[in-house]
Design a protein around this motif. Structure first.
Motif, PDB file in Angstrom:
ATOM      1  N   ILE A  82       0.857  -1.187   0.000  1.00  0.00           N
ATOM      2  CA  ILE A  82       0.000   0.000   0.000  1.00  0.00           C
ATOM      3  C   ILE A  82       0.891   1.234   0.000  1.00  0.00           C
ATOM      4  N   VAL A  83       0.444   2.267  -0.712  1.00  0.00           N
ATOM      5  CA  VAL A  83       1.153   3.543  -0.729  1.00  0.00           C
ATOM      6  C   VAL A  83       0.111   4.630  -0.501  1.00  0.00           C
ATOM      7  N   ALA A  84       0.313   5.456   0.527  1.00  0.00           N
ATOM      8  CA  ALA A  84      -0.665   6.498   0.860  1.00  0.00           C
ATOM      9  C   ALA A  84       0.023   7.535   1.739  1.00  0.00           C
ATOM     10  N   ASN A  85      -0.719   8.567   2.101  1.00  0.00           N
ATOM     11  CA  ASN A  85      -0.180   9.628   2.937  1.00  0.00           C
ATOM     12  C   ASN A  85      -0.415   9.309   4.413  1.00  0.00           C
ATOM     13  N   ARG A  86       0.605   9.570   5.207  1.00  0.00           N
ATOM     14  CA  ARG A  86       0.618   9.069   6.585  1.00  0.00           C
ATOM     15  C   ARG A  86       0.468  10.202   7.602  1.00  0.00           C
ATOM     16  N   LEU A  87      -0.537  10.077   8.468  1.00  0.00           N
ATOM     17  CA  LEU A  87      -0.657  10.974   9.610  1.00  0.00           C
ATOM     18  C   LEU A  87       0.415  10.601  10.633  1.00  0.00           C
ATOM     19  N   LEU A  88       1.154  11.585  11.097  1.00  0.00           N
ATOM     20  CA  LEU A  88       2.246  11.323  12.024  1.00  0.00           C
ATOM     21  C   LEU A  88       1.718  11.201  13.449  1.00  0.00           C
ATOM     22  N   ALA A  89       2.331  10.303  14.195  1.00  0.00           N
ATOM     23  CA  ALA A  89       1.888  10.051  15.561  1.00  0.00           C
ATOM     24  C   ALA A  89       3.089   9.823  16.470  1.00  0.00           C
ATOM     25  N   ARG A  90       2.876  10.082  17.741  1.00  0.00           N
ATOM     26  CA  ARG A  90       3.881   9.795  18.761  1.00  0.00           C
ATOM     27  C   ARG A  90       3.182   9.107  19.911  1.00  0.00           C
ATOM     28  N   ARG A  91       3.647   7.898  20.227  1.00  0.00           N
ATOM     29  CA  ARG A  91       3.060   7.102  21.302  1.00  0.00           C
ATOM     30  C   ARG A  91       1.556   6.913  21.116  1.00  0.00           C
ATOM     31  N   GLY A  92       1.163   6.689  19.857  1.00  0.00           N
ATOM     32  CA  GLY A  92      -0.227   6.385  19.548  1.00  0.00           C
ATOM     33  C   GLY A  92      -1.153   7.581  19.485  1.00  0.00           C
ATOM     34  N   VAL A  93      -0.576   8.793  19.507  1.00  0.00           N
ATOM     35  CA  VAL A  93      -1.383  10.013  19.467  1.00  0.00           C
ATOM     36  C   VAL A  93      -0.942  10.863  18.280  1.00  0.00           C
ATOM     37  N   LEU A  94      -1.893  11.373  17.510  1.00  0.00           N
ATOM     38  CA  LEU A  94      -1.567  12.174  16.335  1.00  0.00           C
ATOM     39  C   LEU A  94      -0.922  13.494  16.735  1.00  0.00           C
ATOM     40  N   THR A  95       0.150  13.849  16.023  1.00  0.00           N
ATOM     41  CA  THR A  95       0.895  15.073  16.325  1.00  0.00           C
ATOM     42  C   THR A  95       0.355  16.275  15.566  1.00  0.00           C
ATOM     43  N   GLY A  96      -0.496  16.041  14.572  1.00  0.00           N
ATOM     44  CA  GLY A  96      -0.954  17.113  13.696  1.00  0.00           C
ATOM     45  C   GLY A  96      -0.116  17.239  12.441  1.00  0.00           C
ATOM     46  N   GLY A  97       0.905  16.392  12.314  1.00  0.00           N
ATOM     47  CA  GLY A  97       1.753  16.397  11.126  1.00  0.00           C
ATOM     48  C   GLY A  97       1.323  15.338  10.126  1.00  0.00           C
ATOM     49  N   VAL A  98       1.855  15.429   8.928  1.00  0.00           N
ATOM     50  CA  VAL A  98       1.547  14.461   7.879  1.00  0.00           C
ATOM     51  C   VAL A  98       2.763  14.261   6.986  1.00  0.00           C
ATOM     52  N   ARG A  99       2.998  13.047   6.570  1.00  0.00           N
ATOM     53  CA  ARG A  99       4.055  12.737   5.605  1.00  0.00           C
ATOM     54  C   ARG A  99       3.402  12.413   4.280  1.00  0.00           C
ATOM     55  N   ILE A 100       3.735  13.200   3.275  1.00  0.00           N
ATOM     56  CA  ILE A 100       3.107  13.033   1.961  1.00  0.00           C
ATOM     57  C   ILE A 100       3.960  12.083   1.108  1.00  0.00           C
ATOM     58  N   ASP A 101       3.439  10.895   0.889  1.00  0.00           N
ATOM     59  CA  ASP A 101       4.113   9.910   0.047  1.00  0.00           C
ATOM     60  C   ASP A 101       3.521   9.867  -1.361  1.00  0.00           C
ATOM     61  N   VAL A 102       2.300  10.413  -1.523  1.00  0.00           N
ATOM     62  CA  VAL A 102       1.666  10.496  -2.844  1.00  0.00           C
ATOM     63  C   VAL A 102       1.078  11.900  -2.974  1.00  0.00           C
ATOM     64  N   SER A 103       1.671  12.732  -3.797  1.00  0.00           N
ATOM     65  CA  SER A 103       1.173  14.084  -3.974  1.00  0.00           C
ATOM     66  C   SER A 103      -0.065  14.083  -4.880  1.00  0.00           C
ATOM     67  N   PHE A 104      -0.708  15.226  -4.967  1.00  0.00           N
ATOM     68  CA  PHE A 104      -1.962  15.343  -5.714  1.00  0.00           C
ATOM     69  C   PHE A 104      -1.821  14.887  -7.157  1.00  0.00           C
ATOM     70  N   ARG A 105      -0.706  15.225  -7.786  1.00  0.00           N
ATOM     71  CA  ARG A 105      -0.454  14.818  -9.171  1.00  0.00           C
ATOM     72  C   ARG A 105       0.636  13.755  -9.246  1.00  0.00           C
ATOM     73  N   GLY A 106       0.859  13.054  -8.138  1.00  0.00           N
ATOM     74  CA  GLY A 106       2.032  12.195  -8.056  1.00  0.00           C
ATOM     75  C   GLY A 106       1.803  10.712  -8.182  1.00  0.00           C
ATOM     76  N   LYS A 107       0.642  10.296  -8.654  1.00  0.00           N
ATOM     77  CA  LYS A 107       0.394   8.856  -8.721  1.00  0.00           C
ATOM     78  C   LYS A 107       1.210   8.163  -9.803  1.00  0.00           C
ATOM     79  N   GLY A 108       1.562   8.890 -10.855  1.00  0.00           N
ATOM     80  CA  GLY A 108       2.404   8.297 -11.890  1.00  0.00           C
ATOM     81  C   GLY A 108       3.764   7.923 -11.335  1.00  0.00           C
ATOM     82  N   ALA A 109       4.366   8.822 -10.547  1.00  0.00           N
ATOM     83  CA  ALA A 109       5.667   8.548  -9.928  1.00  0.00           C
ATOM     84  C   ALA A 109       5.552   7.410  -8.924  1.00  0.00           C
TER      85      ALA A 109
END
Length: 221
Positions: free
Chosen positions: A121-148
């Motif tokens: 699976i490839v998707a964008n990941r909500l960042l967490a610390r000790r099971g709690v969301l930090t409010g951050g996100v790691r973008i692994d698939v951008s809006f126009r980035g599915k080809g890459a």
């Protein structure tokens, strides 16, 4: 077992594997925070007033402090496409590798991986610390980035683009569909998606997709 013609099937998630068009929006709506800031941010992004990275960060901030387990339980309620849960395992039995590529949220894709036996699976990941969301996100698939993302998956699994089947519904899926050897537009959201696809499914029933894949795989190379 599939013919040597196709080895890998790449799926979009939102609106293809699942019925809801956006996992981001689904979460906002479930938590009653869609109308207002979240809706406003989407409009600003779609009109070019902010970048995709900014849009994702602002969205993710809404969920800061929430437990990952709570988000996981919310996404358990997202309905699959009609007959998908029945026919995806049959694709696995035929020997296909299955991968999902999504601009949606990784927690939903993890459910798909766990319940349907996807190989990656490839998707964008909500960042967490000790099971709690930090409010951050790691973008692994951008809006126009599915080809890459498609090409990264292909390098991981080996093979050639013409050995891949792609299934999607939106214009963001077009880069993947153009790379693939055979593409299916599932309940397509625009005429551009229809024109790009080798087959158009408008029944919203995955059985039709399964039948089409079996026929395409059976044709001689």
């Amino acid at each position: 077992m599939p013919s040597m013609k196709f080895k890998l099937i790449v799926f979009d998630v939102d609106g293809t594997i699942t019925q809801h068009p956006s996992s981001w929006q689904y979460l906002h709506e479930y938590l009653n925070v869609w109308d207002g800031n979240a809706d406003k941010y989407q409009k600003q992004f779609l009109t070019g007033k902010m970048s995709y990275a900014q849009f994702c960060r602002l969205d993710a901030c809404h969920w800061k402090g929430m437990k990952v387990e709570k988000i996981r339980k919310i996404f358990q309620k997202v309905p699959y496409t009609k007959n998908l849960k029945r026919y995806v395992p049959l694709l696995k039995k035929r020997g296909f590798k299955l991968v999902s590529i999504s601009t949606g949220l990784h927690i939903l894709s993890e459910r798909i991986e766990r319940e349907l036996g996807f190989d990656d699976i490839v998707a964008n990941r909500l960042l967490a610390r000790r099971g709690v969301l930090t409010g951050g996100v790691r973008i692994d698939v951008s809006f126009r980035g599915k080809g890459a993302a498609f090409l990264r998956v292909l390098r991981k699994f080996g093979g050639e683009p013409h050995e891949v089947i792609c299934i999607g519904d939106g214009e963001g899926d077009i880069p993947m569909m153009r790379h693939a050897g055979f593409s299916v537009a599932f309940d397509p959201k625009s005429a551009r998606v229809e024109k790009c696809a080798d087959y158009v499914c408008k029944t919203k029933d995955f059985k039709e997709v399964y039948d089409v894949i079996c026929k395409a795989a059976a044709k001689p190379s």
